[in-house]
Design a protein around this motif. Structure first.
Motif, PDB file in Angstrom:
ATOM      1  N   PHE A   1      -1.960  -4.829  -3.097  1.00 24.04           N
ATOM      2  CA  PHE A   1      -0.691  -4.148  -2.896  1.00 24.04           C
ATOM      3  C   PHE A   1      -0.894  -2.666  -2.599  1.00 24.04           C
ATOM      4  N   ALA A   2      -1.888  -2.057  -3.214  1.00 21.94           N
ATOM      5  CA  ALA A   2      -2.188  -0.654  -2.929  1.00 21.94           C
ATOM      6  C   ALA A   2      -2.669  -0.498  -1.486  1.00 21.94           C
ATOM      7  N   LEU A   3      -3.513  -1.422  -1.032  1.00 18.34           N
ATOM      8  CA  LEU A   3      -4.002  -1.386   0.353  1.00 18.34           C
ATOM      9  C   LEU A   3      -2.848  -1.548   1.329  1.00 18.34           C
ATOM     10  N   CYS A   4      -1.932  -2.470   1.038  1.00 15.04           N
ATOM     11  CA  CYS A   4      -0.758  -2.658   1.902  1.00 15.04           C
ATOM     12  C   CYS A   4       0.092  -1.394   1.938  1.00 15.04           C
ATOM     13  N   SER A   5       0.259  -0.751   0.809  1.00 18.34           N
ATOM     14  CA  SER A   5       1.039   0.474   0.736  1.00 18.34           C
ATOM     15  C   SER A   5       0.397   1.580   1.567  1.00 18.34           C
ATOM     16  N   VAL A   6      -0.904   1.722   1.459  1.00 16.46           N
ATOM     17  CA  VAL A   6      -1.623   2.734   2.240  1.00 16.46           C
ATOM     18  C   VAL A   6      -1.500   2.421   3.732  1.00 16.46           C
ATOM     19  N   ALA A   7      -1.646   1.160   4.108  1.00 14.40           N
ATOM     20  CA  ALA A   7      -1.568   0.771   5.523  1.00 14.40           C
ATOM     21  C   ALA A   7      -0.174   1.051   6.089  1.00 14.40           C
ATOM     22  N   VAL A   8       0.862   0.717   5.333  1.00 11.84           N
ATOM     23  CA  VAL A   8       2.224   0.975   5.796  1.00 11.84           C
ATOM     24  C   VAL A   8       2.468   2.479   5.898  1.00 11.84           C
ATOM     25  N   GLY A   9       2.002   3.239   4.930  1.00 13.51           N
ATOM     26  CA  GLY A   9       2.155   4.687   4.973  1.00 13.51           C
ATOM     27  C   GLY A   9       1.459   5.311   6.177  1.00 13.51           C
ATOM     28  N   LEU A  10       0.239   4.853   6.443  1.00 16.45           N
ATOM     29  CA  LEU A  10      -0.484   5.374   7.614  1.00 16.45           C
ATOM     30  C   LEU A  10       0.208   4.981   8.919  1.00 16.45           C
ATOM     31  N   ALA A  11       0.721   3.763   8.976  1.00 17.49           N
ATOM     32  CA  ALA A  11       1.438   3.322  10.180  1.00 17.49           C
ATOM     33  C   ALA A  11       2.697   4.169  10.385  1.00 17.49           C
ATOM     34  N   LEU A  12       3.413   4.463   9.311  1.00 19.01           N
ATOM     35  CA  LEU A  12       4.610   5.307   9.433  1.00 19.01           C
ATOM     36  C   LEU A  12       4.259   6.723   9.872  1.00 19.01           C
TER      37      LEU A  12
ATOM     38  N   GLY B   1      15.802   0.879 -16.852  1.00 15.67           N
ATOM     39  CA  GLY B   1      15.450  -0.469 -17.295  1.00 15.67           C
ATOM     40  C   GLY B   1      14.745  -1.269 -16.212  1.00 15.67           C
ATOM     41  N   GLY B   2      15.255  -1.189 -14.996  1.00 19.93           N
ATOM     42  CA  GLY B   2      14.618  -1.875 -13.872  1.00 19.93           C
ATOM     43  C   GLY B   2      13.239  -1.331 -13.587  1.00 19.93           C
ATOM     44  N   TRP B   3      13.106  -0.024 -13.682  1.00 18.13           N
ATOM     45  CA  TRP B   3      11.803   0.605 -13.450  1.00 18.13           C
ATOM     46  C   TRP B   3      10.805   0.149 -14.514  1.00 18.13           C
ATOM     47  N   ARG B   4      11.256   0.078 -15.759  1.00 20.58           N
ATOM     48  CA  ARG B   4      10.384  -0.349 -16.860  1.00 20.58           C
ATOM     49  C   ARG B   4       9.933  -1.804 -16.663  1.00 20.58           C
ATOM     50  N   ARG B   5      10.872  -2.681 -16.247  1.00 18.26           N
ATOM     51  CA  ARG B   5      10.517  -4.085 -15.995  1.00 18.26           C
ATOM     52  C   ARG B   5       9.521  -4.197 -14.849  1.00 18.26           C
ATOM     53  N   ALA B   6       9.771  -3.456 -13.768  1.00 19.86           N
ATOM     54  CA  ALA B   6       8.867  -3.501 -12.615  1.00 19.86           C
ATOM     55  C   ALA B   6       7.484  -2.987 -12.998  1.00 19.86           C
ATOM     56  N   PHE B   7       7.436  -1.917 -13.771  1.00 22.47           N
ATOM     57  CA  PHE B   7       6.148  -1.363 -14.194  1.00 22.47           C
ATOM     58  C   PHE B   7       5.425  -2.346 -15.106  1.00 22.47           C
ATOM     59  N   GLY B   8       6.171  -3.034 -15.973  1.00 22.04           N
ATOM     60  CA  GLY B   8       5.568  -4.046 -16.846  1.00 22.04           C
ATOM     61  C   GLY B   8       4.964  -5.188 -16.047  1.00 22.04           C
ATOM     62  N   GLN B   9       5.632  -5.578 -14.955  1.00 21.57           N
ATOM     63  CA  GLN B   9       5.084  -6.630 -14.108  1.00 21.57           C
ATOM     64  C   GLN B   9       3.825  -6.153 -13.395  1.00 21.57           C
ATOM     65  N   LEU B  10       3.791  -4.890 -13.005  1.00 19.61           N
ATOM     66  CA  LEU B  10       2.588  -4.339 -12.376  1.00 19.61           C
ATOM     67  C   LEU B  10       1.398  -4.371 -13.331  1.00 19.61           C
TER      68      LEU B  10
END
Length: 62
Positions: free
Chosen positions: A46-57, A26-35
């Motif tokens: 948000f995708a750019l931030c995710s890529v930047a954090v992943g590369l930094a890690l 249910g939480g996943w469905r709500r989060a996906f609906g907000q996306l």
């Protein structure tokens, strides 16, 4: 990075991605609906931030 490491990394991504709908569908469905309601620019940010954090890690882990 060897080919085996790449497959292991992809498999780990699938495991992590599968945990969210498994543990809280249910939480996943709500989060996906907000996306889905985000504008293209917001989603790209948000995708750019995710890529930047992943590369930094990855950089910190190596």
């Amino acid at each position: 990075m060897s080919g085996d490491s790449l497959w292991q990394a992809l498999a780990l991504v699938l495991v992590i991605e599968g945990l969210f709908p498994l543990l809280s569908p249910g939480g996943w469905r709500r989060a996906f609906g907000q996306l889905l309601q985000l504008r293209d620019g917001q989603l790209r940010f948000f995708a750019l931030c995710s890529v930047a954090v992943g590369l930094a890690l990855l950089w910190l882990a190596s």
